[in-house]
Design a protein around this motif. Structure first.
Motif, PDB file in Angstrom:
ATOM      1  N   ASP A 412     -29.812  43.561  68.956  1.00  0.00           N
ATOM      2  CA  ASP A 412     -29.327  44.142  70.223  1.00  0.00           C
ATOM      3  C   ASP A 412     -29.655  45.616  70.271  1.00  0.00           C
ATOM      4  O   ASP A 412     -30.077  46.152  71.310  1.00  0.00           O
ATOM      5  CB  ASP A 412     -27.798  44.024  70.336  1.00  0.00           C
ATOM      6  N   LEU A 413     -29.450  46.280  69.151  1.00  0.00           N
ATOM      7  CA  LEU A 413     -29.709  47.716  69.106  1.00  0.00           C
ATOM      8  C   LEU A 413     -31.190  47.967  69.367  1.00  0.00           C
ATOM      9  O   LEU A 413     -31.562  48.818  70.171  1.00  0.00           O
ATOM     10  CB  LEU A 413     -29.302  48.260  67.729  1.00  0.00           C
ATOM     11  N   HIS A 414     -32.014  47.177  68.713  1.00  0.00           N
ATOM     12  CA  HIS A 414     -33.454  47.372  68.852  1.00  0.00           C
ATOM     13  C   HIS A 414     -33.885  47.118  70.295  1.00  0.00           C
ATOM     14  O   HIS A 414     -34.656  47.888  70.875  1.00  0.00           O
ATOM     15  CB  HIS A 414     -34.192  46.441  67.889  1.00  0.00           C
ATOM     16  N   ASN A 415     -33.371  46.046  70.892  1.00  0.00           N
ATOM     17  CA  ASN A 415     -33.749  45.746  72.274  1.00  0.00           C
ATOM     18  C   ASN A 415     -33.322  46.851  73.226  1.00  0.00           C
ATOM     19  O   ASN A 415     -34.054  47.215  74.151  1.00  0.00           O
ATOM     20  CB  ASN A 415     -33.138  44.418  72.722  1.00  0.00           C
ATOM     21  N   SER A 416     -32.147  47.408  73.003  1.00  0.00           N
ATOM     22  CA  SER A 416     -31.702  48.463  73.933  1.00  0.00           C
ATOM     23  C   SER A 416     -32.503  49.741  73.726  1.00  0.00           C
ATOM     24  O   SER A 416     -32.808  50.432  74.691  1.00  0.00           O
ATOM     25  CB  SER A 416     -30.219  48.785  73.791  1.00  0.00           C
ATOM     26  N   LEU A 433     -40.887  58.134  67.919  1.00  0.00           N
ATOM     27  CA  LEU A 433     -41.519  57.799  66.636  1.00  0.00           C
ATOM     28  C   LEU A 433     -40.611  56.933  65.778  1.00  0.00           C
ATOM     29  O   LEU A 433     -41.053  55.967  65.184  1.00  0.00           O
ATOM     30  CB  LEU A 433     -41.831  59.080  65.854  1.00  0.00           C
ATOM     31  N   GLU A 434     -39.363  57.293  65.682  1.00  0.00           N
ATOM     32  CA  GLU A 434     -38.446  56.602  64.781  1.00  0.00           C
ATOM     33  C   GLU A 434     -37.025  56.724  65.307  1.00  0.00           C
ATOM     34  O   GLU A 434     -36.715  57.665  66.045  1.00  0.00           O
ATOM     35  CB  GLU A 434     -38.487  57.253  63.387  1.00  0.00           C
ATOM     36  N   TYR A 435     -36.195  55.796  64.925  1.00  0.00           N
ATOM     37  CA  TYR A 435     -34.788  55.947  65.290  1.00  0.00           C
ATOM     38  C   TYR A 435     -33.895  55.321  64.229  1.00  0.00           C
ATOM     39  O   TYR A 435     -34.312  54.459  63.456  1.00  0.00           O
ATOM     40  CB  TYR A 435     -34.481  55.306  66.658  1.00  0.00           C
ATOM     41  N   GLU A 479     -27.066  51.951  76.838  1.00  0.00           N
ATOM     42  CA  GLU A 479     -25.738  51.355  77.077  1.00  0.00           C
ATOM     43  C   GLU A 479     -25.806  50.160  78.023  1.00  0.00           C
ATOM     44  O   GLU A 479     -25.139  49.155  77.808  1.00  0.00           O
ATOM     45  CB  GLU A 479     -24.803  52.412  77.664  1.00  0.00           C
ATOM     46  N   GLU A 480     -26.640  50.309  79.062  1.00  0.00           N
ATOM     47  CA  GLU A 480     -26.758  49.202  80.026  1.00  0.00           C
ATOM     48  C   GLU A 480     -27.280  47.940  79.356  1.00  0.00           C
ATOM     49  O   GLU A 480     -27.014  46.837  79.805  1.00  0.00           O
ATOM     50  CB  GLU A 480     -27.710  49.563  81.180  1.00  0.00           C
ATOM     51  N   SER A 481     -28.080  48.111  78.288  1.00  0.00           N
ATOM     52  CA  SER A 481     -28.661  46.917  77.653  1.00  0.00           C
ATOM     53  C   SER A 481     -27.795  46.354  76.539  1.00  0.00           C
ATOM     54  O   SER A 481     -28.114  45.308  75.999  1.00  0.00           O
ATOM     55  CB  SER A 481     -30.028  47.199  77.043  1.00  0.00           C
ATOM     56  N   LEU A 482     -26.759  47.058  76.153  1.00  0.00           N
ATOM     57  CA  LEU A 482     -25.889  46.492  75.107  1.00  0.00           C
ATOM     58  C   LEU A 482     -25.030  45.378  75.711  1.00  0.00           C
ATOM     59  O   LEU A 482     -24.950  45.238  76.924  1.00  0.00           O
ATOM     60  CB  LEU A 482     -25.046  47.592  74.468  1.00  0.00           C
ATOM     61  N   ASP A 483     -24.368  44.622  74.857  1.00  0.00           N
ATOM     62  CA  ASP A 483     -23.744  43.404  75.377  1.00  0.00           C
ATOM     63  C   ASP A 483     -22.469  43.677  76.182  1.00  0.00           C
ATOM     64  O   ASP A 483     -21.981  44.810  76.265  1.00  0.00           O
ATOM     65  CB  ASP A 483     -23.497  42.389  74.247  1.00  0.00           C
TER      66      ASP A 483
END
Ligand code: AMP
Length: 559
Positions: A412-416, A433-435, A479-483
């Motif tokens: 989920d984190l990656h998708n958001s 580059l990185e997160y 935030e919008e993409s989190l569940d």
């Protein structure tokens, strides 16, 4: 039981516990037989067991599943199909308490309902606790010395959280000399209430002084319920509270405001352990922190039979009459099985056969339609109480971030982040580059933090100025993409604060890799961790922050 035990109440319950744990194996077989009798005709079980209610057919035929497999059935029920395609009965609750001299006092338990929605077929969708507080089981509970709360039920049921919190704290303050227990279900909610008190104590003192609820509390049910607490002006209590709250540090404030308190109760294990230091600050380490139960929406699991032990040493004794429990052994210590990996049925270990010291993932079969369902929790066996094993809660499989009831996994984190990255990169000026991420609980409520290293694509033309609006929209996009649960916690329950992106200087993630490799990570297999909990790695990243941005608005939270 152990030497910490201070007193004994509810002997019937404890006696039952003895019998149950001594006969754990029989209790488990009995419960599985009952579940199969009730549910073998469901479409789900019938698919695997061809109508049989036989335990051996269950063991050899029914697969171990995750939510993805159950979800289509739940969606069908939500859309109006008979729930009998999946399930039979409701799960029962078991509650227990013990500590000496609690009888005369009350508990200031800060309990809240969460927002609920309806499916198209009109079935309420709500959290297990909301459902419990609204049930006759709670509302018509037989009052005894152990479930006397300062908060009136009407106030607990108020859907407006700040108004409910205000009124619950007010009741607890008015009754401060009678309060012997403090608590909430989760430590996060308790701390949020203390921080609320820190902000609003002047209003509370004023209301108590004049014996009238201020006009910000508009919920009429709360106003009526609170009347008896404010029947008369109470300048003495108001003066006492004012003197305590206005005198400098809030270290140890809980013991001063509630001088007769004997313990603070909340879930403090798992992700809630991050709140222990703050609780110790507010209690000055003088009030025992008690963590009694391990439960979930799927089932009640277990109780802590040594409530006064250090929260770090809590083990839960699984109650063998709550559900049918099986365990996936985690080989190589904590190597977790992926969600989509098939778990061989013969690998499953039954409740009484787990081994001390080993790690397992919990699998439940319940009356309510879950069969060999992977709850997602990783547990370690610490011992046995009679024949029932005791477990330490280790972690939730895959959850990387959690503040309250939100549970965000790596995917989920990656998708958001991927969605926000598109916004960042849409102007062709920057690349992500990185997160990585962490939770920051120094704010109340706590919030998610993303560390981003970004690179300007126009370096030869000089650094591209940072556009704060752009980064804020990235925060909002994440935030919008989190569940749904995250968005509800954030926008409705207000148990999670606005997400923050911290930009780190160039090379920060290389420095992170150097650090982690120097601490033993293999350089060949190094992958940037997507969450950093604490310690030197977090310190390093924080030392490289060049700017920070927060979400400017609440995410949409309705389903
Ligand atoms: P929910 O289904 O949203 O109520 O969440 C249940 C989950 O919360 C469990 O599966 C655990 O991951 C976590 N949880 C509940 N009780 C505890 C506890 N005492 N210690 C640690 N985690 C817990």
């Amino acid at each position: 039981m152990d030497g910490h035990k201070l007193g004994y109440k509810g002997n019937d319950v404890l006696q039952e516990l003895e019998i149950l744990t001594m006969n754990a194996k029989a209790a488990q077989e009995r419960i599985l037989r009952k579940i199969l009798e009730k549910n073998h005709a469901t479409e789900y079980l019938n698919k695997f067991m061809n109508g049989s209610a036989d335990i051996s057919a269950f063991k050899s035929q029914v697969p171990v599943v995750t939510y993805d497999v159950v979800q289509p059935y739940i969606a069908r029920i939500a859309a109006g199909e008979q729930s009998s395609i999946l399930c039979g009965e409701q799960i029962v609750e078991l509650l227990r308490r013990y500590i000496r001299d609690l009888g005369e006092g009350k508990g200031m338990y800060l309990l809240f309902v969460k927002a609920e929605t309806l499916t198209n077929a009109g079935i309420p969708v709500r959290s297990v606790l909301t459902s419990y507080y609204k049930s006759p089981h709670f509302l018509h509970r037989k009052h005894d010395l152990y479930n006397r709360y300062t908060s009136p039920d009407e106030v607990i049921l108020c859907p407006d959280i700040p108004q409910s919190m205000y009124c619950q704290i007010l009741c607890g303050l008015v009754e401060r000399q009678h309060v012997v227990r403090l608590g909430a279900v989760f430590a996060s909610a308790f701390l949020r209430s203390i921080s609320f008190l820190q902000k609003h104590w002047r209003d509370l003192v004023n209301d108590i002084r004049i014996g009238q609820l201020n006009s910000n509390i508009t919920n009429s049910t709360c106003r009526v319920a609170i009347q008896s607490f404010l029947a008369l002006p109470n300048p003495e209590i108001a003066d006492e509270i004012e003197a305590i709250c206005s005198s400098g540090s809030w270290k140890g404030i809980l013991g001063r405001l509630w001088p007769n308190v004997k313990y603070i109760e909340a879930v403090l294990t798992g992700t809630m352990a991050q709140y222990i230091p703050m609780l110790e600050f507010y209690s000055d380490g003088r009030i025992p922190l008690v963590c009694t139960m391990y439960a979930s929406s799927e089932s009640y699991f277990g109780v802590n039979l040594r409530p006064l032990c250090n929260p770090k040493d809590v083990s839960y004794t699984i109650l063998p009459n709550m559900a049918y429990f099986e365990f996936i052994p985690l080989e190589d210590g904590l190597k977790l099985t992926e969600d989509n990996e098939v778990v061989e049925k013969d690998k499953l270990v039954s409740l009484v056969d787990v081994k001390v010291g080993c790690y397992y993932e919990l699998v439940v079969t319940t009356f309510a339609g879950l069969y060999r369902y992977r709850v997602g929790d990783v547990l370690q066996v610490t011992g046995f109480y009679n024949r029932a094993p005791q477990f330490k809660f280790i972690c939730r499989r895959n959850v990387v971030l959690s503040i309250d009831s939100d549970k965000t996994n790596e995917e989920d984190l990656h998708n958001s982040v991927t969605r926000a990255k598109k916004i960042l990169e849409s102007r062709n000026q920057h690349l992500l580059l990185e997160y990585t991420s962490c939770t920051d609980t120094s704010t109340v409520p706590g919030h998610y933090v993303l560390f981003w290293e970004i690179k300007s694509t126009h370096e030869h033309e000089g650094a591209t100025p940072l556009d704060a609006r752009l980064l804020e929209s990235c925060c909002a996009a994440v935030e919008e993409s989190l569940d749904y649960v995250y968005r509800r916690c954030r926008a409705h329950d207000r148990t999670v604060g606005p997400l923050e992106i911290r930009l780190v200087e160039a090379g920060a993630f290389d420095a992170l890799m150097d650090l982690l490799v120097s601490h033993g990570s293999s350089i060949n297999q190094y992958k940037t961790p997507r969450c950093i909990e604490s310690g030197p790695a977090l310190k390093l990243l924080n030392s490289k922050v060049v700017a920070s941005f927060s979400s400017p608005r609440d995410p949409e939270w309705t389903v």
